[in-house]
Each structure stands twice: as C-alpha cells, then as structure tokens.
Design an enzyme around this catalytic site. Structure first.
Site, PDB file in Angstrom:
ATOM      1  N   GLY B  50      16.755 -57.387  45.258  1.00  0.00           N
ATOM      2  CA  GLY B  50      16.909 -56.253  46.158  1.00  0.00           C
ATOM      3  C   GLY B  50      17.230 -56.843  47.512  1.00  0.00           C
ATOM      4  N   CYS B  51      17.627 -56.015  48.442  1.00  0.00           N
ATOM      5  CA  CYS B  51      17.913 -56.549  49.774  1.00  0.00           C
ATOM      6  C   CYS B  51      16.614 -56.944  50.465  1.00  0.00           C
ATOM      7  CB  CYS B  51      18.609 -55.512  50.634  1.00  0.00           C
ATOM      8  SG  CYS B  51      20.369 -55.477  50.362  1.00  0.00           S
ATOM      9  N   GLN B  52      15.567 -56.176  50.211  1.00  0.00           N
ATOM     10  CA  GLN B  52      14.323 -56.367  50.956  1.00  0.00           C
ATOM     11  C   GLN B  52      13.348 -57.267  50.218  1.00  0.00           C
ATOM     12  OE1 GLN B  52      13.038 -54.587  53.837  1.00  0.00           O
ATOM     13  NE2 GLN B  52      14.195 -52.698  53.944  1.00  0.00           N
TER      14      GLN B  52
END
Ligand SMILES: Cc1ncc(COP(=O)(O)O)c(C=O)c1O
Lengths: 406, 139
Positions: B50-52
């Site tokens: 995920g990006c986070q």
C-alpha cells in the site's frame, strides 16, 4: 500592516468545526490550504451573477467575464513580477503546467541521448512528465543528488550539467522535506550553458515572495489551491521567448486563429496554450486569493509561518526517538519526522482521531523516502491561520499517540 | 464457527467499547499480539504494497479449508489484519469467496478500507479471495 492571527482565522469558515469532538487542527496545508470567505464569495458571485463564456460572445456578460478573466491575468503577472501578462498561462494546476512544458518542449528540443536534469527531491509531478518525455524521445533523465540534511549538492549538479543537457526542472521548495533550494544559483549555472530552467513553485509561491525576473527562471509553475485559491486552477509562467518557441500543447477552441481542414494557424500568446473553455470561476477565485495574500502581506505570512515552524521544531525536539527528515538550513513552513519503531500510518491514524489533520506517507515523493530508507514520514505543514495554541494541542496529541502505540 | 458467526462475535466484543480510544487501544493490542508470521513468508512474493503501510499474506489449504497468516509494518493495520484472519482463516474456499465482511463497517473501521487510505487492506481482502478461488479450482 499589523498582523492578527485571530482576525485571519475568522476569514476561514472551514476552521470552525469539530472532528471527533475535538477542535479541528489543520496542519495539512502543503497538500492544500483552506479558502478565505473572499475566495468562496468570488466564485459564488461569478456563478450567481456573471457566468458567461469568455472571448466568444459580443454580449454584455461575455464581455464582462472576459475582462475579469484578463484582469486576473494581469494580477497574476504582478504577483510574479512577470514582464508581460501574456507570459501567464492558466492551467489546471502545477502538474498540468509541468506536463505542458515537458510535452511541448520535448517535441521540439529533445532527441535521443539528450539529457534532462531534475533533482532527487522532486514531487512525482516533476518526475513523471519528464520520464514520459524521455521515453518518447530517447533522452536521459539525470538526477541531482542531495545530502543527509536534504540539501541539493550543487557541486554534483555542476558535474552533471553538460552540452547534452537540454532543460533543468527543479522544485523551489520540497514538499516532503521543506528545503528551500537555491534556485537563483541553479538557474545562473544553467544559463551559463544556455539551458532553460523550469521551477516547480507549488510549495514556494504560498510562502515566499516570488519575482520571476529576479530569479530569472524560464518557466514557473504553481497551483492556486495551495495558496488559498480554488482547486483546478494553476499557472504556467513562461518567458515570452520560450512560450513563442515551443509548440502548442493541446488543440481545440480558443488556441487557434484560423482553422481549415488543410491548416490551422495558432493564436498568439497566451491563448496558444489555453485550449477550450478555461476555468473562469477558478481563475477569478485565484485572483481573490492573490488579493488575500497581498492584503495580509506575504512578509507577514512568511514571518508568522516561520515563527510557528521554529516553535514546532523546538517542541518536537523534546521527544525521544524522534528523527527529523530534512534539516536544511533554509526551510519553508513544514516539518517532516518519524519515530523509531512507530509507523507513520499509526501516528496519522491516532492524530486524526484527535482532530489533527496532517499527512503521513510518502507525500508523492517516493525517491525521497527511499533515500532516507523509511516508509514515509509524519508531515505537519503550517499556514497563515495556524496558531501556537494549535501546536500545543498537536504536541499533546503526539504524546498521547506515543503512549498508545508504545 | 461460520464466517457470519465469527463476524457477530467480533461485533459483540466491539459493542463493549465506550469510545474510539478503547477501540483503538484494543486494535493496537491485537496488532501487538498477533502471532508472528513465519519469517520465510515475509518475502516479496507475499507482500501486498500500500502507499501508507504494507501487508504480508500467506495461505495454505488443509482438509478443504484455507488457512491464512499475515503481518503488517503498521500496528493498526496489523490489528485489523488479525480480525480479518480470525474471521476468514480455516474456512472453506466458497465461504471465503462469498464473504461480505460487513463487520468492518459495523465496528466502525470502514475508513481503513477506503482505497484512499492505501494501507494494503483492500488489496489484502482481494488477495485472500483470489487465494480461495485458486484453491477451489485446484480441488
Ligand atoms: C512540490 C510539488 N510539486 C507539484 C505538486 C502538484 O501540484 P498539483 O497537484 O496542484 O498539480 C505538488 C503538490 O503536492 C507539490 O508539492
């Protein structure tokens, strides 16, 4: 002019609300700033009383809208201290402006084995358009490295630049580190080699006095929504000489002089680059935002934000295990950090519950995160309406967050 | 227990919490107490980016049932991962494929499944269902 943050806050209706029963603390200003009433009302008035397509009808409303739109262009010219108003092209934002230049410039001036220089602290918006241009033409992307404080290494830049370099595209202020880059020097070095320079001003225009003639950049890009204006509006400033030389970006109405099926002649600047019906309401809202900045005073804004930044850093330094990402000497109003053994996502989630709006993650600058070998940072970015009290609330919330996650 | 029953069990547990603080403290505790995924599965091929935050997911089939283990680099993500595993691990492929998982919404954690969060959870659920589908077709 005297500056009173409490009066300024009253201009921003969105600030007066509770999130999860806590007063909203909005520290995500680098992503987008809030809008003062004057901007909201300007857009409202336009659609309520003035809406009409511009440059087309001879009727009263159309003429008024056209005049207002062109007055906003002159206002923007003054704001940037550009030489001519036709050097101001309205776009959808910084990303759109960079794509315009990358696409049009590369069509005419980039070929196989040429080089484009960017830096290691660019937002994806100033990386990907150049990667696309390089892929299309066979040119190469060169990257100016930074040091561990998050400052560009100018000696390395001087080594990279060569007769192969066709354009340099660098951010004025980094959105992930806060670093203010020495753009004047970067431009001077490029110009010694007759190379044009594009400056990504998305993060500088909201905080610093911009004088495009003084810094002598060839292109400057900014987004209205990061400077109290509406989303969907931005600016490409280009020196007349360059805007004349590069070909149009998109085709359509407004950007043409004459069209037949054999040949089309393009309109003069700046219309050559404004194909289709523009975002008139957005541009007028942006003009109101510039008025807000002028009336508040960019020096007052900068001083207030620097005061907040210094205070926040001083308070954050009291946390054990904190690591600041970006320690440049010259900084604009944001601070990025991580805690040992605590994931930024967890910090962001708990802070959100406590009413603190800020950004965690890679901030669209993944190469920067890779450089520091972290998954992301917690970024607090300040604006003219933020207060010392809010920073205290933020620091307390951080203590609580750390307790929960320890 | 069926997937629905397990979901109901979790919903009842969460009803005891007075406020978000209790709830998140619990999720964080869950995140800390999830049995570690076998280190050999903390490899790229099991990674859901995920990006986070990111998630590692491993699946195996035993006696007609699919068993999952998972991990995340963020504690809160990991806590929610553990709830998903509790509901879905040890179930039949068909039941996993058809699971609606509305307990997440009922316990007030839906925001973590929004694509804009980009914490790996949405893709993890997709991946769980893909595993179930793959095991089903092998049966
Ligand atoms: C340095 C920088 N460049 C470019 C952009 C892109 O701006 P926009 O999304 O308004 O086009 C941003 C926005 O986050 C930025 O911070």
């Amino acid at each position: 002019m005297s500056f009173n943050v409490n009066l300024v806050r009253k201009e921003f209706p969105v600030l007066d609300q509770k999130i999860n029963k806590n007063d909203l603390v909005y520290f995500d200003n680098a992503a987008t700033t809030q809008k003062p009433k004057s901007v909201i009302n300007r857009i409202n008035d336009y659609y309520s009383f003035e809406n009409s397509n511009i440059h087309r009808g001879a009727h009263y409303l159309s003429q008024k809208a056209t005049e207002a739109y062109e007055a906003a262009r002159v206002k923007t010219q003054k704001f940037l201290n550009a030489k001519h108003s036709h050097e101001i092209v309205f776009t959808r934002g910084t990303t759109d402006a960079i794509n315009l230049v990358a696409s049009s410039f590369s069509k005419k001036y980039l070929k196989k084995n040429d080089e484009v220089i960017i830096s290691s602290m660019e937002h994806h918006s100033n990386i990907v358009p150049w990667q696309i241009a390089c892929e299309d033409t066979g040119a190469k992307l060169m990257v100016v490295p930074m040091n561990n404080n998050g400052e560009l290494i100018i000696e390395e830049y001087q080594k990279i630049i060569s007769e192969k370099t066709k354009i340099v595209a660098i951010t004025h202020v980094s959105n992930s580190l806060g670093t203010i880059n020495p753009v004047k020097e970067i431009i001077r070095i490029a110009h010694k080699n007759d190379i044009p320079v594009l400056i990504d001003g998305a993060q500088s225009a909201p905080h610093l006095k911009i004088d495009v003639q003084d810094i002598d950049c060839d292109f400057f890009c900014m987004s209205a929504h990061k400077m109290y204006g509406p989303m969907g509006t931005g600016v490409l400033y280009g020196k007349e000489e360059w805007l004349e030389k590069i070909p149009p970006y998109q085709g359509g109405g407004e950007m043409i002089k004459e069209v037949s099926f054999d040949k089309t002649t393009y309109n003069e600047l700046p219309y050559k680059f404004e194909a289709g019906t523009p975002n008139v309401a957005g541009v007028l809202g942006f003009e109101a935002a510039i008025n807000f900045i002028d009336q508040t005073g960019i020096e007052n804004i900068a001083n207030h934000e620097n005061m907040l930044l210094d205070y926040a850093i001083k308070e954050l330094k009291n946390f054990s295990n904190i690591k600041f990402i970006g320690l440049a000497k010259d900084r604009a109003s944001l601070v990025s950090f991580v805690f040992d053994n605590i994931h930024p996502y967890d910090v962001g989630t708990i802070l959100d519950k406590l009413g603190i709006a800020l950004r965690t993650g890679h901030h669209c600058a993944q190469p920067v995160m890779d450089f520091f070998n972290i998954p992301g940072t917690v970024r607090a970015s300040f604006s003219v309406y933020n207060t010392i009290d809010e920073i205290d609330v933020f620091i307390n919330a951080l203590h609580k967050t750390r307790e929960m996650l320890a | 227990m069926s997937i629905k029953e397990k979901e109901q069990e979790i919903i009842s547990e969460f009803e005891m919490f007075e406020d978000w603080l209790d709830k998140y403290n619990y999720i964080i505790e869950l995140g800390k107490s999830v049995p570690e995924i076998n280190p050999e599965y903390k490899e790229k091929q099991y990674l859901i980016k995920g990006c986070q935050s990111q998630v590692w997911l491993h699946a195996k089939m035993e006696n007609g049932k699919v068993f999952f283990t998972a991990d995340s680099d963020a504690l809160i993500t990991k806590g929610i991962v553990s709830l998903l595993i509790r509901v879905l691990s040890g179930q039949k492929p068909d039941d996993i494929i058809n699971a609606e998982l509305d307990f997440i919404e009922k316990i007030g954690l839906k925001e973590h499944l929004s694509p804009t969060r980009s914490n790996g959870l949405v893709n993890m659920i997709k991946q769980i269902k893909l595993y179930a589908l793959a095991f089903k077709s092998k049966q």
